[in-house]
Design an enzyme around this catalytic site. Sequence first.
Site, short mmCIF file in Angstrom:
data_model
loop_
_atom_site.label_atom_id
_atom_site.label_comp_id
_atom_site.label_asym_id
_atom_site.label_seq_id
_atom_site.Cartn_x
_atom_site.Cartn_y
_atom_site.Cartn_z
N ASN A 149 0.80 -1.23 0.00
CA ASN A 149 0.00 0.00 0.00
C ASN A 149 0.83 1.28 0.00
O ASN A 149 0.50 2.24 -0.68
CB ASN A 149 -1.02 -0.01 1.15
CG ASN A 149 -0.39 -0.15 2.50
OD1 ASN A 149 0.76 -0.59 2.62
ND2 ASN A 149 -1.12 0.22 3.53
N GLY A 207 2.52 -5.88 7.41
CA GLY A 207 1.66 -6.65 6.52
C GLY A 207 0.43 -7.12 7.28
O GLY A 207 0.02 -6.52 8.28
N SER A 208 -0.13 -8.21 6.81
CA SER A 208 -1.40 -8.68 7.38
C SER A 208 -1.19 -9.46 8.69
O SER A 208 -0.09 -9.94 8.97
CB SER A 208 -2.10 -9.58 6.36
OG SER A 208 -1.30 -10.73 6.12
N ALA A 260 -2.41 -12.39 9.37
CA ALA A 260 -2.15 -13.81 9.09
C ALA A 260 -0.66 -14.02 8.82
O ALA A 260 -0.03 -14.93 9.38
CB ALA A 260 -2.98 -14.26 7.88
N THR A 261 -0.07 -13.17 7.98
CA THR A 261 1.36 -13.34 7.69
C THR A 261 2.20 -13.00 8.92
O THR A 261 3.21 -13.65 9.19
CB THR A 261 1.78 -12.45 6.49
OG1 THR A 261 0.88 -12.68 5.42
CG2 THR A 261 3.18 -12.78 6.04
N GLY A 262 1.77 -11.98 9.67
CA GLY A 262 2.51 -11.60 10.88
C GLY A 262 2.66 -12.77 11.84
O GLY A 262 3.71 -12.94 12.47
N GLU A 297 3.95 -4.81 12.40
CA GLU A 297 2.93 -3.78 12.16
C GLU A 297 1.87 -4.43 11.30
O GLU A 297 2.09 -4.65 10.10
CB GLU A 297 3.55 -2.58 11.43
CG GLU A 297 4.57 -1.80 12.24
CD GLU A 297 3.93 -0.95 13.32
OE1 GLU A 297 2.69 -0.99 13.48
OE2 GLU A 297 4.66 -0.25 14.02
N CYS A 304 -3.57 0.67 6.60
CA CYS A 304 -3.80 -0.18 7.78
C CYS A 304 -4.62 0.57 8.82
O CYS A 304 -5.52 0.00 9.45
CB CYS A 304 -2.47 -0.61 8.38
SG CYS A 304 -1.34 0.77 8.62
N GLU A 348 6.72 1.59 15.50
CA GLU A 348 7.67 2.28 14.64
C GLU A 348 7.57 3.77 14.91
O GLU A 348 6.56 4.25 15.45
CB GLU A 348 7.37 1.98 13.17
CG GLU A 348 7.56 0.51 12.84
CD GLU A 348 7.53 0.21 11.35
OE1 GLU A 348 6.47 0.42 10.73
OE2 GLU A 348 8.55 -0.24 10.82
P1 NAD Z 1 0.80 -9.55 3.39
O1 NAD Z 1 0.91 -9.97 4.81
O2 NAD Z 1 0.14 -10.46 2.43
O3 NAD Z 1 2.26 -9.30 2.79
C1 NAD Z 1 3.15 -8.39 3.37
C2 NAD Z 1 4.57 -8.79 3.00
O4 NAD Z 1 4.87 -10.05 3.59
C3 NAD Z 1 4.81 -8.97 1.50
O5 NAD Z 1 6.09 -8.44 1.20
C4 NAD Z 1 4.78 -10.47 1.32
O6 NAD Z 1 5.50 -10.92 0.20
C5 NAD Z 1 5.42 -10.94 2.61
N1 NAD Z 1 5.11 -12.32 3.00
C6 NAD Z 1 4.05 -13.07 2.66
N2 NAD Z 1 4.11 -14.28 3.26
C7 NAD Z 1 5.23 -14.27 4.04
C8 NAD Z 1 5.81 -15.21 4.93
N3 NAD Z 1 5.28 -16.41 5.15
N4 NAD Z 1 6.95 -14.84 5.57
C9 NAD Z 1 7.49 -13.63 5.40
N5 NAD Z 1 6.98 -12.70 4.54
C10 NAD Z 1 5.86 -13.02 3.88
O7 NAD Z 1 0.14 -8.12 3.42
P2 NAD Z 1 -0.28 -7.21 2.18
O8 NAD Z 1 -1.51 -7.78 1.56
O9 NAD Z 1 0.91 -6.94 1.33
O10 NAD Z 1 -0.62 -5.82 2.92
C11 NAD Z 1 -1.86 -5.52 3.41
C12 NAD Z 1 -1.89 -5.75 4.92
O11 NAD Z 1 -0.84 -5.00 5.54
C13 NAD Z 1 -3.17 -5.24 5.54
O12 NAD Z 1 -3.61 -6.17 6.52
C14 NAD Z 1 -2.74 -3.95 6.21
O13 NAD Z 1 -3.56 -3.55 7.29
C15 NAD Z 1 -1.36 -4.28 6.64
N6 NAD Z 1 -0.58 -3.05 6.88
C16 NAD Z 1 -0.21 -2.74 8.15
C17 NAD Z 1 0.48 -1.56 8.40
C18 NAD Z 1 0.90 -1.16 9.80
O14 NAD Z 1 1.80 -0.33 9.93
N7 NAD Z 1 0.30 -1.69 10.84
C19 NAD Z 1 0.79 -0.72 7.34
C20 NAD Z 1 0.40 -1.08 6.06
C21 NAD Z 1 -0.28 -2.25 5.83
#
Ligand code: NAD
Length: 468
Positions: free
Chosen positions: A144, A218-219, A221-223, A240, A274, A448
């Site tokens: 994003n 990221g999301s 689930a991935t977190g 995050e 996010c 952060e």
């Molecule tokens: P995502 O979790 O699908 O991917 C994020 C990153 O993680 C990508 O670079 C992806 O390639 C990588 N990734 C995927 N699987 C992985 C794994 N198993 N191990 C390590 N890395 C892996 O998220 P997205 O769809 O790219 O982003 C949208 C999400 O991010 C939303 O849930 C949004 O709320 C969140 N987000 C949070 C913040 C914050 O600061 N809290 C900011 C922006 C976006």
Amino acid sequence: MGTYAMTIAGADVPVSATFPVVNPATGAPFADAPECTRAELDEAFASAAKAYVEWRQDESFRRATLEKAADLLFAAGEELGPVLTAEQGKPLRDAAGEVFAAGIWFKYFAGLEIPSQIIQDDDRATAEVIRRPLGVVAAITPWNFPVTLASWKIAPALLAGNTMVLKPSPFTPLATLKLGQLLASVLPAGVLNVVSGGDELGAWMTSHPVPRKVSFTGSVATGKHVAASAAPDLKRVTLELGGNDPAIVLDDVDPSAVADKLFWGAFSNNGQICSAIKRVYVPERMYGEVVDALADRAKAVKVGDGTAEDTQLGPINNKPQFDRVSELVADALAHGAKAATGGKPIAGDGYFFEPTILSNLSDGTRIVDEEQFGPALPVIAYTNLEDAIERANATHFGLSGSVWGNDLEHAAEVASRLECGTAWVNAHLALAPSQPFGGSKWSGIGVENGLWGYEGFTELQVLYRSKT
Ligand code: NAD
């Protein structure tokens, strides 16, 4: 748009394998990004580990280098902006603004004052708490705000004396690759390595033996995967993650006075933030008025290709996310919600979706309970404020939230009861490099930005000098 290369050990890496990058405004691939191999990732981490030995030595050199990086970014909007628009979809003006914001973050950390912390100074001893870098950081970003969110990691991590391997999302790798090439002109070789690839590359990074810290955005689930993957060798993590931010409108508000701010708190970056407003709770007696005011703004917004001068909102960034928003809106409508405006994809190429205001729905509907991360906003009526606060908090998410009212004391008291990392009064998305940003509950671990964000890239050490 040229060729894109990974930066490892300060140099472009010759491209072997690639993967396509899609322009979300057309739905068609427009460029190829390098696909990092395991051997290349090993090289990236080895180069970061090597660079760490020198980089950690000289704080004033690091600050001067971050200043130079900030200046480069302030001037890079024209170069990086169009790349970001092509891969992310956001309007050119916003893309250039994102690059500029990254410069602001570098500038802030270049000058961040780090207070000295003497905890004992008497006849027996002097004891000081100091901050040491962690080593190599693995940084992973979403699609994003690829450039700004990368700067939230790079600038504080490097200031602290760490080095880094950074991986952007496979949906938006290009502007980050350019960023790596740009910064290579001022950073010593190996201090910042940028690699690109799919989700699997992220998993390789978090389980790699070299990094001592994973900084992930990221999301949820991935977190959770990242946390599990970092656990066996006790890597530090900052996560995050996603949000489902509530905005609570209080009953002393003039709906027309807050509608603009509420709208842009939800729809900036096409809702793909996010910490955007993802659900609005409104007193029953002004419900219709607020829904109409938000719908008026949604109808007036210009949606289109980010390269067009008058575009305010671009497409949704990628097909899976477009499908998810479409599904959540369709589900709400199937369960009795009404679209005050919007409600469906915009016909044609690309991942465009009508800015959508949903009424006549409540908690228990998927789009209220889950993170939609797109241009569709549910508006929920309430009759009892205590009940609204409870519903706002009844979620695993806890990133941020806002309260809107004329009586500032009352609004602040309500805001302080929101279970989240940032609680705004009469604002939403008010972020600053000095302000710690992070989530409670499933929205994250650690923060952060600000001194607190810097500290997340350090470990403390007690330096004790005996005088006896
Ligand atoms: P995502 O979790 O699908 O991917 C994020 C990153 O993680 C990508 O670079 C992806 O390639 C990588 N990734 C995927 N699987 C992985 C794994 N198993 N191990 C390590 N890395 C892996 O998220 P997205 O769809 O790219 O982003 C949208 C999400 O991010 C939303 O849930 C949004 O709320 C969140 N987000 C949070 C913040 C914050 O600061 N809290 C900011 C922006 C976006």
